[in-house]
Every structure is written in structure tokens, then in C-alpha cells.
Write an enzyme that holds these catalytic residues in place. Structure first.
Site, short mmCIF file in Angstrom:
data_model
loop_
_atom_site.label_atom_id
_atom_site.label_comp_id
_atom_site.label_asym_id
_atom_site.label_seq_id
_atom_site.Cartn_x
_atom_site.Cartn_y
_atom_site.Cartn_z
N THR A 97 9.55 9.90 8.69
CA THR A 97 10.50 9.48 7.66
C THR A 97 10.22 8.08 7.12
O THR A 97 10.91 7.62 6.21
CB THR A 97 11.93 9.48 8.23
OG1 THR A 97 11.91 8.75 9.46
CG2 THR A 97 12.42 10.89 8.50
N LYS A 98 9.23 7.38 7.68
CA LYS A 98 8.96 6.01 7.23
C LYS A 98 7.90 6.02 6.10
O LYS A 98 7.24 7.02 5.88
CB LYS A 98 8.50 5.17 8.42
CG LYS A 98 9.54 5.13 9.58
CD LYS A 98 10.94 4.71 9.15
CE LYS A 98 11.87 4.26 10.25
NZ LYS A 98 12.39 5.29 11.15
N ASN A 99 7.74 4.90 5.43
CA ASN A 99 6.84 4.86 4.26
C ASN A 99 5.42 5.27 4.60
O ASN A 99 4.75 5.94 3.83
CB ASN A 99 6.80 3.44 3.67
CG ASN A 99 8.11 3.04 3.01
OD1 ASN A 99 9.16 3.59 3.35
ND2 ASN A 99 8.06 2.11 2.09
N HIS B 55 7.14 6.99 12.22
CA HIS B 55 7.78 8.30 12.24
C HIS B 55 7.65 8.91 10.84
O HIS B 55 7.53 8.19 9.85
CB HIS B 55 9.26 8.13 12.62
CG HIS B 55 9.99 9.42 12.72
ND1 HIS B 55 10.80 9.91 11.71
CD2 HIS B 55 10.02 10.34 13.71
CE1 HIS B 55 11.30 11.07 12.09
NE2 HIS B 55 10.85 11.35 13.29
#
Ligand SMILES: *Cc1c(COP(=O)(O)O)cnc(C)c1O
Length: 409
Positions: A212-214, A210
Site C-alpha cells: 500500500t506504500k508508494n 508494504h
């Protein structure tokens, strides 16, 4: 790749070169507000996207799916990697693979994203919510045993902020009680526990890509299968319950509906974006760690003076700088702190609201003996600071300044 990463000292708290090896491509200088998150444009991202669109076939399991899968295999040490449309869907696949029956119980933290529970509730299973440790906010390993009943089938761990749960204790407990260990490793890609990558401990583990992930492709995920016996069925579940993967490999002469399943295979276009992001993993991680470390070091005095807790990283855990949080003394201070930062153009965010008190958590789950007092208190106190690869020097300085001008009390 992970070995190189660890060899370079990344993910550790030990000394690191202070000279920047990379410079951010998209500067945050000049932005009026510092967003909480912003995606990083990786080296070949636009080229790979164009290639994927032009290759004449955009559905799943194409050349980029194979490349991204290979990169994930290197990074996690897991041989059974399957890209999925989200971490939520990878969790749903894990629930189907566990053959959960209505009334079966799955032990999990209350302090997590709702998908961790929802995936099992969809199979009729009951999430049993366990409290977290006050220091790492991970499920408290000392409270798991008393939550086990004769209906318990699995223990689900979430490595909060990519800091490993007490995997030795929990793994031993699962073996003793014959329970499947599953890792929701949405935060933990690139993290490790005693030198071994997160995502390689559970019978299955899930990843999220997603935005928002790294490492991200907007919406995406992966299921890691550390039990070779699960791979054939997982392939079928991911392909609408058909043996289409075997058909494409020429192993059967037609494909048929053979099991339950759904559409969990992402487009090769998303896999192209993900391939480029994974190839830039070291760079992204270097940049994120630099921000994390500055917050941690330069807010230590302010935190001590104001009774604010900083993250605790236990020995043996290397975390992937997924998020930086602070624990304010109480809800009122936390809300005032977020408002103070917003007034200075810094977007900070609270995080998970306890699942055991959420409307669906009450309806479909049950809380383990002793309740979840630490989860309730921590959820009220926690705030996450902006953390993304392209947060530059000036951006970090603005955040530090905004934080340090707040006084508790
Ligand atoms: C982000 C996240 C998910 C869901 O990921 P999606 O890919 O958006 O479905 C699940 N669990 C945890 C712990 C997460 O942080």
C-alpha cells in the site's frame, strides 16, 4: 536523487508541467470498480526478479540488497540504511536499540498504525498517546511537553500522509529533555521539511515497502540510522543476535551469538523487486502527484459547498502524494459518503482508529493529559480516495464524478 526530484519541482504545490511525461502502463479504464490501491509494475521489475531467482543465492544481503540500500541512501540522505522485512520489524529494531526497560515511556500519536506502539510494548515500554492537530492530523507539538515524565525515553513522530510534523519544535524539545527522536516515516519517503528529506531528522527512522506504500515489494521495510554509533549493533540485531555480517566481511573468523536479535533481513528476491521500484521512483511520484493535484484542485468548490475539509500542507513541507483524504462533517456523513462512492464503483477507505481507545492501547498504554478529542473526531470523519500511480485519466474522472454527486446533509 532527492535533490533532482526537488529541483524538478516535484513534491511542491507550485506550478508543474501539465503535459504528462509518462503514460500509465496498466490502465484502470475498463475496470468495473476503481480499487482503493493497485500496485504499479515498474520498468525492470520482472527482469530483476528473474535475475534474483537465477543468481544461485536468494537469502538476504545479496547484490540487490546492496543496490536497494544504495538507492535509499540517496533518496533519504541517511548513511545508515538497513533493509528489513517490514516497517514493523524496523520499529522493533529501534526499540531494541533504545535499550528500553519495562515501564519506560515513549510519546507517540494516537492517530497511527498499531505497529508504532506495538514495537515498544514488546519491550515492556508504555506508549503515551498524544492528540493530533486538526489541520495536518500530525501529533500536536504543543501537547508533547505536558506528556513528558521522568520515565520518558523517546518521542516517536509519524508524518501523516507524508506531510512533515513540526520537526523544528519537536527536535528542540527532544534535545532540551534528552529524548531520542524517532520517525515512523512509513508515509514519507521522498517528502521533506524545509528542504531536508524526511527520515533524516530522527536518531532513527523507519520506512515501509508494504504494497500500500508508494514504493513496494509486497512486504518490506528499512531502518535508517542517523547515529553512526548504532550501526554495528543494528547489524547484529538484524542477524539473529549474531556477528554474521562481520564474519562475511572477514572481520571475525567465526560467527557467534553475541546479543539479542531476530530475523529481520529480507530475501534478495524482495530486494530485487524493491530495487526496480526505487529506480522508478521519479515516475511513480510524478503519476501519484498528478492524481493528488487533480483531486485537490477539482474538489475544492465541492468541499467548500459541503463543509468538507481538504488536506492542509504547511509552508516548508513537500509531501510525497502518499494519500488523499477528505474530512466529512461527522461519522454518519462519512459512512454515507463511502457507501455512495461504493455504489458508483469507487472504493474509498477510512483510516486509523485511535490507539488510546483500542483494547490493547487501553491495556498497555496511557493517554496524555487532556485526552485525544481531535483524534477521536478526525478518525470518524476521515475518508481516503483511491490513489495509485496507474489510476488513469478516466479513473480520476470517475472518482471526481462520484464525489461531486454526493451532497452533505
Ligand atoms: C504501513 C505502516 C506501518 C507498517 O508497515 P509494515 O511494513 O506493513 O510493517 C507502520 N507505521 C505506519 C505509519 C504505516 O503506515
Amino acid at each position: 536523487m532527492l535533490a533532482q526530484w526537488l529541483a524538478k519541482g516535484h513534491g511542491r504545490n507550485a506550478c508543474r508541467p501539465s503535459r504528462p511525461l509518462f503514460t500509465a502502463k496498466v490502465s484502470t479504464t475498463g475496470l468495473k470498480t476503481i480499487p482503493f490501491n493497485r500496485t504499479h509494475l515498474s520498468e525492470n521489475e520482472l527482469d530483476y526478479l528473474a535475475q534474483a531467482v537465477r543468481q544461485g543465492s536468494t537469502s538476504g544481503d545479496g547484490p540487490f540488497t546492496r543496490r536497494a540500500t544504495g538507492l535509499l541512501r540517496e533518496l533519504t540522505g541517511s548513511s545508515g540504511v538497513m533493509l528489513t522485512t517490514s516497517c514493523t520489524h524496523a520499529l522493533e529494531m529501534s526499540a531494541i536499540l533504545l535499550d528500553l526497560r519495562p515501564g519506560d515511556e515513549v510519546i507517540m500519536p494516537s492517530f497511527t498504525f498499531m505497529s508504532t506502539a506495538n514495537a515498544y510494548v514488546l519491550r515492556g515500554a508504555v506508549p503515551v498517546f498524544v492528540d493530533c492537530r486538526p489541520d495536518t492530523l500530525n501529533m500536536d507539538e504543543r501537547l508533547i511537553e505536558s506528556a513528558i515524565t521522568d520515565r520518558t525515553r523517546a518521542v516517536m513522530v509519524v508524518h501523516y500522509a507524508g506531510v512533515a510534523c513540526e520537526l523544528e519544535t519537536i527536535g528542540e524539545l527532544c534535545r532540551r529533555h534528552g529524548l531520542a527522536l524517532i520517525e515512523d516515516n512509513a508515509h514519507g519517503l521522498g517528502g521533506s521539511y524545509r528542504g531536508r528529506p524526511l527520515g533524516s531528522f530522527g536518531r532513527m527512522a523507519t520506512q515501509s515497502f508494504h504494497e500500500t506504500k508508494n514504493v513496494q515489494c509486497g512486504e518490506g521495510g528499512a531502518l535508517l540510522l542517523n547515529d553512526a554509533g548504532l550501526v554495528a549493533r543494528a547489524e547484529i540485531i538484524r542477524e539473529k543476535g549474531t556477528d554474521r555480517s562481520r564474519f562475511f566481511r572477514g572481520q571475525v573468523d567465526k560467527y557467534r551469538w553475541v546479543d539479542i536479535g531476530s530475523s529481520y533481513l529480507p530475501s534478495d528476491v524482495l530486494a530485487a523487486q524493491l530495487t526496480s521500484q526505487l529506480e522508478s521512483f521519479d515516475k511513480i511520484q510524478f503519476l501519484r502527484h498528478a492524481v493528488w493535484r487533480r483531486y485537490h484542485e477539482e474538489l475544492a468548490d465541492w468541499a467548500a459547498e459541503n463543509g468538507v475539509a481538504q488536506p492542509m500542507i504547511p509552508d516548508g513541507c513537500a509531501h510525497p502524494a502518499h494519500l488523499y483524504y477528505l474530512l466529512l462533517p461527522d461519522l454518519r456523513e462519512r459512512q454515507a459518503f463511502i457507501a455512495h462512492l461504493a455504489g458508483r464503483g469507487v472504493r474509498a477507505a477510512f483510516h486509523y482508529q485511535p490507539l488510546h481507545t483500542a483494547p490493547a492501547g487501553v491495556r498497555y498504554g496511557r493517554v496524555a493529559p487532556g485526552g485525544c478529542p481531535v483524534t477521536e473526531e478526525s478518525a470518524d470523519r476521515l475518508v481516503r480516495l483511491p490513489l495509485f500511480a496507474d489510476l488513469d485519466e478516466a479513473g480520476v474522472a470517475s472518482v471526481l464524478d462520484a464525489v461531486r454527486t454526493y451532497r452533505v446533509g
